[in-house]
Design a protein around this motif. Structure first.
Motif, PDB file in Angstrom:
ATOM      1  N   PHE A  80      53.406   5.324 128.271  1.00  0.00           N
ATOM      2  CA  PHE A  80      52.682   5.857 127.118  1.00  0.00           C
ATOM      3  C   PHE A  80      53.047   5.021 125.898  1.00  0.00           C
ATOM      4  O   PHE A  80      54.049   4.305 125.904  1.00  0.00           O
ATOM      5  CB  PHE A  80      53.023   7.330 126.883  1.00  0.00           C
ATOM      6  CG  PHE A  80      54.501   7.635 126.960  1.00  0.00           C
ATOM      7  CD1 PHE A  80      55.333   7.425 125.881  1.00  0.00           C
ATOM      8  CD2 PHE A  80      55.061   8.120 128.147  1.00  0.00           C
ATOM      9  CE1 PHE A  80      56.690   7.697 125.958  1.00  0.00           C
ATOM     10  CE2 PHE A  80      56.426   8.394 128.236  1.00  0.00           C
ATOM     11  CZ  PHE A  80      57.244   8.183 127.139  1.00  0.00           C
ATOM     12  N   VAL A  99      61.128  12.365 133.378  1.00  0.00           N
ATOM     13  CA  VAL A  99      62.152  13.079 132.599  1.00  0.00           C
ATOM     14  C   VAL A  99      61.678  14.479 132.225  1.00  0.00           C
ATOM     15  O   VAL A  99      60.484  14.726 132.088  1.00  0.00           O
ATOM     16  CB  VAL A  99      62.528  12.243 131.344  1.00  0.00           C
ATOM     17  CG1 VAL A  99      61.482  12.354 130.263  1.00  0.00           C
ATOM     18  CG2 VAL A  99      63.874  12.642 130.794  1.00  0.00           C
ATOM     19  N   ARG A 151      56.355  19.199 121.365  1.00  0.00           N
ATOM     20  CA  ARG A 151      54.932  19.327 121.098  1.00  0.00           C
ATOM     21  C   ARG A 151      54.273  19.828 122.376  1.00  0.00           C
ATOM     22  O   ARG A 151      54.963  20.201 123.306  1.00  0.00           O
ATOM     23  CB  ARG A 151      54.315  17.996 120.639  1.00  0.00           C
ATOM     24  CG  ARG A 151      54.587  16.840 121.579  1.00  0.00           C
ATOM     25  CD  ARG A 151      53.960  15.549 121.133  1.00  0.00           C
ATOM     26  NE  ARG A 151      52.506  15.576 121.202  1.00  0.00           N
ATOM     27  CZ  ARG A 151      51.738  14.497 121.017  1.00  0.00           C
ATOM     28  NH1 ARG A 151      52.311  13.332 120.724  1.00  0.00           N
ATOM     29  NH2 ARG A 151      50.435  14.576 121.097  1.00  0.00           N
ATOM     30  N   ASP A 167      47.890   9.046 122.264  1.00  0.00           N
ATOM     31  CA  ASP A 167      47.090  10.085 121.619  1.00  0.00           C
ATOM     32  C   ASP A 167      45.770   9.483 121.179  1.00  0.00           C
ATOM     33  O   ASP A 167      45.758   8.504 120.438  1.00  0.00           O
ATOM     34  CB  ASP A 167      47.827  10.610 120.380  1.00  0.00           C
ATOM     35  CG  ASP A 167      48.970  11.530 120.741  1.00  0.00           C
ATOM     36  OD1 ASP A 167      48.696  12.663 121.162  1.00  0.00           O
ATOM     37  OD2 ASP A 167      50.134  11.109 120.608  1.00  0.00           O
TER      38      ASP A 167
HETATM   39  C1  LIG Z   1      59.669   8.829 122.126  1.00  0.00           C
HETATM   40  C2  LIG Z   1      58.156   8.923 122.197  1.00  0.00           C
HETATM   41  C3  LIG Z   1      57.357   8.243 121.270  1.00  0.00           C
HETATM   42  C4  LIG Z   1      55.964   8.318 121.346  1.00  0.00           C
HETATM   43  N1  LIG Z   1      55.187   7.596 120.449  1.00  0.00           N
HETATM   44  C5  LIG Z   1      53.836   7.639 120.571  1.00  0.00           C
HETATM   45  C6  LIG Z   1      52.984   6.853 119.708  1.00  0.00           C
HETATM   46  O1  LIG Z   1      53.444   6.106 118.840  1.00  0.00           O
HETATM   47  N2  LIG Z   1      51.639   6.943 119.867  1.00  0.00           N
HETATM   48  C7  LIG Z   1      51.093   7.733 120.837  1.00  0.00           C
HETATM   49  O2  LIG Z   1      49.879   7.793 120.945  1.00  0.00           O
HETATM   50  N3  LIG Z   1      51.860   8.423 121.686  1.00  0.00           N
HETATM   51  C8  LIG Z   1      53.208   8.409 121.571  1.00  0.00           C
HETATM   52  N4  LIG Z   1      53.976   9.128 122.448  1.00  0.00           N
HETATM   53  C9  LIG Z   1      53.358   9.613 123.669  1.00  0.00           C
HETATM   54  C10 LIG Z   1      52.582  10.858 123.530  1.00  0.00           C
HETATM   55  O3  LIG Z   1      53.429  11.818 122.919  1.00  0.00           O
HETATM   56  C11 LIG Z   1      52.153  11.362 124.913  1.00  0.00           C
HETATM   57  O4  LIG Z   1      53.268  11.450 125.729  1.00  0.00           O
HETATM   58  C12 LIG Z   1      51.168  10.464 125.605  1.00  0.00           C
HETATM   59  O5  LIG Z   1      50.002  10.418 124.809  1.00  0.00           O
HETATM   60  C13 LIG Z   1      50.850  10.981 127.020  1.00  0.00           C
HETATM   61  O6  LIG Z   1      50.392  12.282 126.953  1.00  0.00           O
HETATM   62  P1  LIG Z   1      50.060  13.111 128.266  1.00  0.00           P
HETATM   63  O7  LIG Z   1      49.569  14.439 127.827  1.00  0.00           O
HETATM   64  O8  LIG Z   1      49.236  12.314 129.202  1.00  0.00           O
HETATM   65  O9  LIG Z   1      51.503  13.235 128.911  1.00  0.00           O
HETATM   66  P2  LIG Z   1      52.193  14.474 129.667  1.00  0.00           P
HETATM   67  O10 LIG Z   1      51.301  14.885 130.794  1.00  0.00           O
HETATM   68  O11 LIG Z   1      52.562  15.496 128.688  1.00  0.00           O
HETATM   69  O12 LIG Z   1      53.432  13.755 130.277  1.00  0.00           O
HETATM   70  C14 LIG Z   1      54.393  13.163 129.452  1.00  0.00           C
HETATM   71  C15 LIG Z   1      55.240  12.236 130.311  1.00  0.00           C
HETATM   72  O13 LIG Z   1      56.119  11.504 129.481  1.00  0.00           O
HETATM   73  C16 LIG Z   1      57.431  11.524 130.033  1.00  0.00           C
HETATM   74  N5  LIG Z   1      58.379  11.512 128.921  1.00  0.00           N
HETATM   75  C17 LIG Z   1      58.439  12.402 127.904  1.00  0.00           C
HETATM   76  N6  LIG Z   1      59.407  12.060 127.043  1.00  0.00           N
HETATM   77  C18 LIG Z   1      59.993  10.949 127.521  1.00  0.00           C
HETATM   78  C19 LIG Z   1      61.073  10.125 127.077  1.00  0.00           C
HETATM   79  N7  LIG Z   1      61.748  10.372 125.944  1.00  0.00           N
HETATM   80  N8  LIG Z   1      61.410   9.052 127.836  1.00  0.00           N
HETATM   81  C20 LIG Z   1      60.749   8.779 128.979  1.00  0.00           C
HETATM   82  N9  LIG Z   1      59.709   9.527 129.448  1.00  0.00           N
HETATM   83  C21 LIG Z   1      59.335  10.598 128.729  1.00  0.00           C
HETATM   84  C22 LIG Z   1      57.502  12.824 130.826  1.00  0.00           C
HETATM   85  O14 LIG Z   1      58.374  12.720 131.912  1.00  0.00           O
HETATM   86  C23 LIG Z   1      56.062  12.984 131.322  1.00  0.00           C
HETATM   87  O15 LIG Z   1      55.920  12.389 132.566  1.00  0.00           O
HETATM   88  C24 LIG Z   1      55.361   9.084 122.380  1.00  0.00           C
HETATM   89  C25 LIG Z   1      56.174   9.779 123.297  1.00  0.00           C
HETATM   90  C26 LIG Z   1      57.552   9.695 123.217  1.00  0.00           C
HETATM   91  C27 LIG Z   1      58.395  10.439 124.238  1.00  0.00           C
END
Ligand SMILES: Cc1cc2nc3c(=O)[nH]c(=O)nc-3n(C[C@H](O)[C@H](O)[C@H](O)COP(=O)(O)OP(=O)(O)OC[C@H]3O[C@@H](n4cnc5c(N)ncnc54)[C@H](O)[C@@H]3O)c2cc1C
Length: 379
Positions: free
Chosen positions: A175, A96, A206, A261
């Motif tokens: 995640f 997404v 963020r 996180d």
């Molecule tokens: C609604 C929500 C709630 C979250 N709650 C927590 C939590 O309680 N604790 C925690 O540690 N982390 C939580 N996160 C996840 C955190 O914000 C990071 O996305 C996660 O740690 C992965 O980081 P990254 O840098 O590897 O991801 P990135 O490399 O930044 O990639 C993020 C990925 O998530 C996908 N994505 C983003 N938003 C959505 C969505 N709404 N629906 C489906 N896919 C999506 C994107 O397509 C992308 O592929 C949450 C994320 C979302 C969207």
């Protein structure tokens, strides 16, 4: 189909479904609940009652500095997507991104070139259907998918039931998810920033740092921003869908790999959100996920060993919801709300640890459901 603010389909939307659609909906919609995932037979995965099936845990972040900086917690999911495409392990990644036509919306996208993975990066704290575009992918193509725990559970069970209309899904990436805020959550943050909604061009929740800022960019290029603690902690999380408040799966039990996180914690054991270089807590849940993390280590991501036990301190809200979700669900159900069914999740396992809190959660949800029904009747 667009769901309403509560996350449930409205009665008129439900009535408009054909009987075949209704059957599919009840069977696969994660809003109606799902089963716990079990460790693969013969693998070294173990089922942790709180955190789900686990092969290994590590901290990780993207080796590419710009992916690390732009992503939510070190860009690990984006870096894995780029690695899979560049190594020819998949033909496409489905996930997404912020909508190109509506600053407040989200679009499902199919990424085929590792140079384009930046589109996926970052969290969208608003309703999103990440896999609608999977219909555009040929059934002969191999794909990786990235979505919330409930998105992954639904797609995996659909694939397991009938893979004939889907591409070959090689990797399920997810995640930790504390729940999806409804549309009004984003609107409230924008209103607090005092930017007219019509003038918004893009919204980032963020990222660009860890955790980075909620940043709204207006059509004239001006930006307004709010800290993560204020945007998520004081506004967005007050708009969570009811379904999310009773969810047993904030940890993506059906994924091959999940990222969370990997906050540092203070002397009281609470997570600290000081801005820094992003870092994800990575859990491999299947041997396929573990193999991918080993292959990507040193090529696309960097990792460090870490202990599962840290999650208690750095993800306290996940632990709390998991312990009390079943009692909240009972309260909501007694108040007349239909609730999802989560099977095999050891839902009542923690009652002895905090019976008063469990009762308080059930009562609070009951009162909330009754109050909601009362105000619906008045409308
Ligand atoms: C609604 C929500 C709630 C979250 N709650 C927590 C939590 O309680 N604790 C925690 O540690 N982390 C939580 N996160 C996840 C955190 O914000 C990071 O996305 C996660 O740690 C992965 O980081 P990254 O840098 O590897 O991801 P990135 O490399 O930044 O990639 C993020 C990925 O998530 C996908 N994505 C983003 N938003 C959505 C969505 N709404 N629906 C489906 N896919 C999506 C994107 O397509 C992308 O592929 C949450 C994320 C979302 C969207």
């Amino acid at each position: 189909m667009k769901k309403d603010e509560t996350g449930f389909l409205s009665p008129s939307q439900l009535a408009a479904l054909s009987s075949a659609e209704s059957e599919l909906f009840v069977k696969f919609c994660p809003g109606t609940g799902y089963r716990q995932s079990q460790p693969e037979p013969g693998s070294r995965a173990v089922l942790d009652p709180m955190w789900g099936p686990i092969v290994a845990t590590r901290d990780g972040w993207a080796l590419d500095e710009s992916i690390r900086h732009h992503g939510s917690s070190g860009g690990t999911l984006t870096a894995l997507a780029a690695f899979l495409l560049a190594a020819g392990k998949v033909d496409a990644v489905v996930g997404v991104t912020g909508s190109s036509s509506d600053a407040f919306g989200n679009d499902s996208v199919v990424i085929r070139d590792s140079a384009d993975v930046g589109l996926l990066s970052g969290s969208r704290y608003s309703p999103a259907d990440p896999f609608t575009s999977i219909r555009d992918v040929a059934t002969t193509d191999r794909v990786a998918v990235i979505g919330k725990p409930c998105d992954i559970a639904a797609l995996r069970s659909l694939r397991d039931a009938d893979a004939s209309k889907l591409p070959k899904i090689e990797y399920f990436l997810s995640f930790f998810c504390a729940g999806t805020p409804g549309w009004r959550g984003t609107e409230s943050v924008i209103d607090e920033l005092k930017v007219p909604r019509v003038e918004i061009r893009t919204i980032r929740y963020r990222g660009d740092g860890w955790p980075g800022y909620f940043t709204a960019t207006a059509n004239n290029g001006a930006t307004a921003r709010m800290t993560y603690e204020d945007s998520w902690g004081k506004t967005l999380n007050r708009h969570l869908h009811t379904r999310c408040k009773v969810c047993q799966d904030g940890m993506g039990v059906h994924a091959d790999i999940v990222a969370a996180d990997s906050w540092d914690s203070d002397e009281r054991g609470y997570p600290v959100f000081d801005d820094g270089e992003g870092r994800s807590f990575l859990i491999s849940r299947t041997s396929r996920g573990e193999k991918l993390l080993r292959e990507a280590d040193g090529r696309a991501i960097s990792t460090l060993a870490t202990q599962l036990g840290r999650l208690r301190a750095i993800q306290p809200s996940q632990e709390k919801r998991k312990k009390f979700a079943a009692y909240r669900a009972i309260g909501f159900a007694l108040g007349g709300r239909s609730m999802p069914r989560f099977r095999g999740f050891s839902r009542f396992r923690w009652i002895a640890t905090a019976p008063r809190e469990a009762l308080a959660q059930a009562l609070g949800s009951f009162r909330r459901a009754r109050a909601d029904r009362h105000s619906e009747k008045l409308r």
